[in-house]
Design a protein around this motif. Structure first.
Motif, mmCIF file in Angstrom:
data_model
loop_
_atom_site.group_PDB
_atom_site.id
_atom_site.type_symbol
_atom_site.label_atom_id
_atom_site.label_comp_id
_atom_site.label_asym_id
_atom_site.label_seq_id
_atom_site.Cartn_x
_atom_site.Cartn_y
_atom_site.Cartn_z
ATOM 1 N N PRO A 112 11.688 29.160 6.238
ATOM 2 C CA PRO A 112 11.203 30.426 6.802
ATOM 3 C C PRO A 112 11.006 31.477 5.726
ATOM 4 O O PRO A 112 11.480 31.345 4.594
ATOM 5 C CB PRO A 112 12.328 30.820 7.765
ATOM 6 N N LYS A 113 10.319 32.536 6.095
ATOM 7 C CA LYS A 113 10.210 33.695 5.219
ATOM 8 C C LYS A 113 11.593 34.274 4.978
ATOM 9 O O LYS A 113 12.498 34.108 5.798
ATOM 10 C CB LYS A 113 9.287 34.753 5.838
ATOM 11 N N ILE B 15 5.890 43.353 0.981
ATOM 12 C CA ILE B 15 5.222 43.100 2.261
ATOM 13 C C ILE B 15 4.943 41.613 2.438
ATOM 14 O O ILE B 15 5.110 41.057 3.528
ATOM 15 C CB ILE B 15 3.913 43.904 2.350
ATOM 16 N N ALA B 16 4.522 40.949 1.360
ATOM 17 C CA ALA B 16 4.182 39.527 1.410
ATOM 18 C C ALA B 16 5.243 38.683 0.708
ATOM 19 O O ALA B 16 4.933 37.666 0.098
ATOM 20 C CB ALA B 16 2.814 39.288 0.771
ATOM 21 N N GLY B 17 6.499 39.079 0.808
ATOM 22 C CA GLY B 17 7.581 38.390 0.097
ATOM 23 C C GLY B 17 7.743 36.940 0.510
ATOM 24 O O GLY B 17 7.571 36.582 1.677
ATOM 25 N N LYS B 18 8.084 36.113 -0.460
ATOM 26 C CA LYS B 18 8.269 34.680 -0.236
ATOM 27 C C LYS B 18 9.652 34.244 -0.750
ATOM 28 O O LYS B 18 10.255 34.937 -1.568
ATOM 29 C CB LYS B 18 7.152 33.890 -0.937
ATOM 30 N N GLY C 238 4.524 41.109 -8.186
ATOM 31 C CA GLY C 238 5.120 41.675 -6.997
ATOM 32 C C GLY C 238 6.552 42.102 -7.247
ATOM 33 O O GLY C 238 6.857 42.816 -8.210
ATOM 34 N N SER C 239 7.460 41.643 -6.410
ATOM 35 C CA SER C 239 8.864 42.040 -6.519
ATOM 36 C C SER C 239 9.696 41.126 -7.405
ATOM 37 O O SER C 239 10.917 41.227 -7.417
ATOM 38 C CB SER C 239 9.491 42.115 -5.119
ATOM 39 N N GLY C 240 9.050 40.212 -8.141
ATOM 40 C CA GLY C 240 9.761 39.407 -9.134
ATOM 41 C C GLY C 240 10.366 38.116 -8.639
ATOM 42 O O GLY C 240 11.226 37.535 -9.308
#
Length: 256
Positions: free
Chosen positions: A170-171, A178-181, A203-205
């Motif tokens: 899951p995410k 916003i599009a975090g993985k 993105g967020s690294g």
């Protein structure tokens, strides 16, 4: 040309536009792992130019994360832009290096076209099954998957370990983008490489955290100052706490 950079352990983070920074890099990479803006949230110009939070988040979740740039292109400009950055990334890739690019279903065809137009050999598609926790659509099929279009910089020997062809997870419950993985998804994708990883859209690294977990050198590029700071902070905190550890042995099966 000067760019703001941060070095955190084995990671080098750049603040700036990937198209400008990629030609300045003086090292070669075993993998390009990219999660670019999909530019798929809307079919008309007014829809495409909405804030990313309006396109990709429910009303109650808007404002939780900074907006991100580069998500307003139509299909033709997305193809041209993707071919440009993919070509510049290939110029700093090692022979046989892997390029893995995230996409949703709308941009899957054009992403595979851009990969080949930039000179990579297209090798396949790896689905990310986000599980039944994904958003349902009444009377329709659940939007449950995103995709990784992958290829290589010329021939790649059939040697070494094998990674899964489908990832099911899951995410993240707690996202930073916003599009975090999931970090674990990135770890699995890079489990067949043992050299430096280039991330043109940091993105967020998340890719940087996965590289730290696997002991790989990392170069990340991010154009949004807010996300650049988030990525730097996440990598600093992970290094100080010692919580960056590999979570799975993705590459245990022998290659066919």
């Amino acid at each position: 040309m000067r760019f703001q950079t941060e070095t955190i352990g084995d990671a080098t983070l750049y603040l700036g536009d990937a198209l400008e920074i990629l030609p300045t890099l003086d090292r070669r990479f075993a993998m390009v792992l990219a999660d670019p803006p999909y530019c798929s949230g809307g079919t008309t110009a007014p829809e495409r130019t909405k804030a990313t939070s309006a396109k990709y988040q429910s009303h109650e979740n808007r404002g939780l994360y900074p907006e991100f740039a580069g998500d307003t292109r139509d299909q033709r400009s997305f193809l041209a832009w993707s071919t440009l950055w993919l070509g510049r990334a290939r110029a700093v890739a090692l022979p046989g290096a892997i390029c893995a690019v995230f996409s949703d279903w709308r941009q899957l065809p054009v992403t595979s076209d851009a990969l080949q137009a930039a000179g990579w050999i297209w090798r396949g598609i790896v689905p990310w099954d986000k599980t039944e926790a994904s958003r349902p659509q009444q009377g329709r099929y659940r939007i449950q998957a995103e995709y990784v279009v992958w290829g290589t910089n010329g021939p790649r020997p059939l040697a070494g370990s094998t990674a899964p062809g489908v990832f099911r997870m899951p995410k993240p419950h707690r996202k930073h983008h916003i599009a975090g993985k999931p970090v674990e998804l990135m770890e699995g994708l890079m489990s067949v490489v043992d050299g430096p990883v280039l991330d043109p859209f940091m993105g967020s690294g998340t890719v940087g955290l996965a590289c730290a977990a696997r002991g790989l050198d990392y170069v990340g590029i991010e154009v949004e100052p807010a996300y650049f700071e988030i990525a730097c902070q996440r990598l600093r905190e992970a290094g100080k706490s010692g919580t960056v550890t590999a979570s799975a042995d993705w590459g245990s099966a022998p290659a066919a």
